[in-house]
Design an enzyme around this catalytic site. Structure first.
Site, PDB file in Angstrom:
ATOM      1  N   SER A 129      -5.554   3.041  16.255  1.00 31.04           N
ATOM      2  CA  SER A 129      -4.567   3.308  16.876  1.00 31.04           C
ATOM      3  C   SER A 129      -5.610   3.865  18.225  1.00 31.04           C
ATOM      4  O   SER A 129      -6.651   4.309  18.324  1.00 31.04           O
ATOM      5  CB  SER A 129      -3.832   4.532  16.906  1.00 31.04           C
TER       6      SER A 129
HETATM    7  N1  SAH Z   1      -3.965   5.427  11.105  1.00 32.30           N
HETATM    8  C1  SAH Z   1      -4.568   3.940  11.391  1.00 32.30           C
HETATM    9  C2  SAH Z   1      -3.699   3.481  12.113  1.00 32.30           C
HETATM   10  C3  SAH Z   1      -3.489   1.901  11.341  1.00 32.30           C
HETATM   11  S1  SAH Z   1      -2.397   0.858  11.919  1.00 32.30           S
HETATM   12  C4  SAH Z   1      -5.962   4.225  12.082  1.00 32.30           C
HETATM   13  O1  SAH Z   1      -6.159   5.376  12.579  1.00 32.30           O
HETATM   14  O2  SAH Z   1      -6.726   3.371  11.952  1.00 32.30           O
HETATM   15  C5  SAH Z   1      -1.140   1.180  10.728  1.00 32.30           C
HETATM   16  C6  SAH Z   1      -1.557   1.070   9.323  1.00 32.30           C
HETATM   17  O3  SAH Z   1      -0.302   1.132   8.535  1.00 32.30           O
HETATM   18  C7  SAH Z   1      -2.075  -0.141   8.788  1.00 32.30           C
HETATM   19  O4  SAH Z   1      -3.227   0.083   8.035  1.00 32.30           O
HETATM   20  C8  SAH Z   1      -0.861  -0.852   7.971  1.00 32.30           C
HETATM   21  O5  SAH Z   1      -1.634  -1.691   6.843  1.00 32.30           O
HETATM   22  C9  SAH Z   1      -0.413   0.324   7.334  1.00 32.30           C
HETATM   23  N2  SAH Z   1       1.095   0.314   6.947  1.00 32.30           N
HETATM   24  C10 SAH Z   1       1.948  -0.414   7.277  1.00 32.30           C
HETATM   25  N3  SAH Z   1       3.181  -0.684   6.548  1.00 32.30           N
HETATM   26  C11 SAH Z   1       2.991   0.427   5.865  1.00 32.30           C
HETATM   27  C12 SAH Z   1       3.690   0.904   4.599  1.00 32.30           C
HETATM   28  N4  SAH Z   1       4.897   0.659   4.246  1.00 32.30           N
HETATM   29  N5  SAH Z   1       3.006   1.846   3.680  1.00 32.30           N
HETATM   30  C13 SAH Z   1       1.662   2.305   4.046  1.00 32.30           C
HETATM   31  N6  SAH Z   1       1.184   1.633   4.914  1.00 32.30           N
HETATM   32  C14 SAH Z   1       1.522   0.961   5.853  1.00 32.30           C
END
Ligand code: SAH
Length: 213
Positions: A64
């Site tokens: 993000s």
């Molecule tokens: N907090 C992360 C943002 C990653 S983007 C960072 O700082 O890098 C969002 C993330 O949510 C992805 O890794 C994706 O695989 C995860 N995600 C998507 N759907 C999800 C679900 N149902 N349960 C858990 N994680 C999920």
């Protein structure tokens, strides 16, 4: 895995940028100044790590934008020792920001590849979440509930009920809700059945993956 004075200088500039954009919580700013974001990114993007932008990580996901991480963390009003649940571990950057503030962090990732990678990576930087779980964020983590705060870092098509029910009274859920564009939404649990809801502007996230059976 190096963190140099040059990186620290770039981080200080990044903090100045997000202050200009309106972030004021000192704990959040200190955490952004401390977490070596360049180490959370693939080497091809390392030079861009301190721009205020989202970047690709593995499995078609993104790390993000720092402003978004700061905005969500500020809304959570995290205090040291707070018990926080994060949905979407991804690169672990948001997790590290929460840990810098002193929170006890539980984090759930749905993609095996990212889960495995980040579970090994975070402790290398001495970031130790209470638990990193391979699972489905729509269900939350009932066995560890209730939480002081829950933060969702993927775009949720709707607000999963279990997340609301796993908040302490006084606890906060920060969740971007919507399909193409998401509205950053804050729920504060004011009673057993009562929630206050606030909407705080448009953001763009990768979509939360569908529920698993
Ligand atoms: N907090 C992360 C943002 C990653 S983007 C960072 O700082 O890098 C969002 C993330 O949510 C992805 O890794 C994706 O695989 C995860 N995600 C998507 N759907 C999800 C679900 N149902 N349960 C858990 N994680 C999920």
């Amino acid at each position: 895995m190096k963190d140099t004075h040059k990186h620290q200088g770039l981080r200080n500039q990044l903090v100045a940028t997000i202050v200009e954009k309106g972030i004021t919580d000192e704990n959040v700013l200190k955490a952004i100044a401390a977490v070596p974001r360049h180490l959370f990114m693939d080497s091809g993007f390392e030079n861009f790590a301190y721009q205020d932008k989202a970047f690709p990580i593995a499995a078609d996901q993104t790390i993000s934008q720092p402003y978004t991480v700061a905005f969500q963390t500020e809304l959570l009003q995290v205090k040291p020792t707070d018990k926080i649940l994060e949905i979407g571990t991804g690169s672990g950057y948001q997790t590290a920001v929460l840990l810098e503030i002193g929170a006890r962090v539980y984090t759930i990732e749905r993609q095996k590849e990212l889960f495995k990678k980040t579970k090994i990576f975070l402790p290398k930087l001495s970031y130790k979440p209470k638990k990193i779980i391979f699972g489905d964020g729509y269900k939350g983590l009932p066995e560890e509930a209730p939480f002081d705060g829950i933060i969702v870092t993927a775009g949720a098509p709707y607000v999963p009920k279990p997340l609301l029910s796993q908040l302490k009274i006084g606890g906060r859920l920060v969740i971007p809700v919507g399909d193409k564009v998401q509205i950053m939404t804050l729920f504060v649990r004011t009673g057993e059945k009562d929630f206050e809801k606030l909407e705080l502007g448009d953001f763009k996230f990768v979509p939360m993956l569908k529920e698993k059976n």
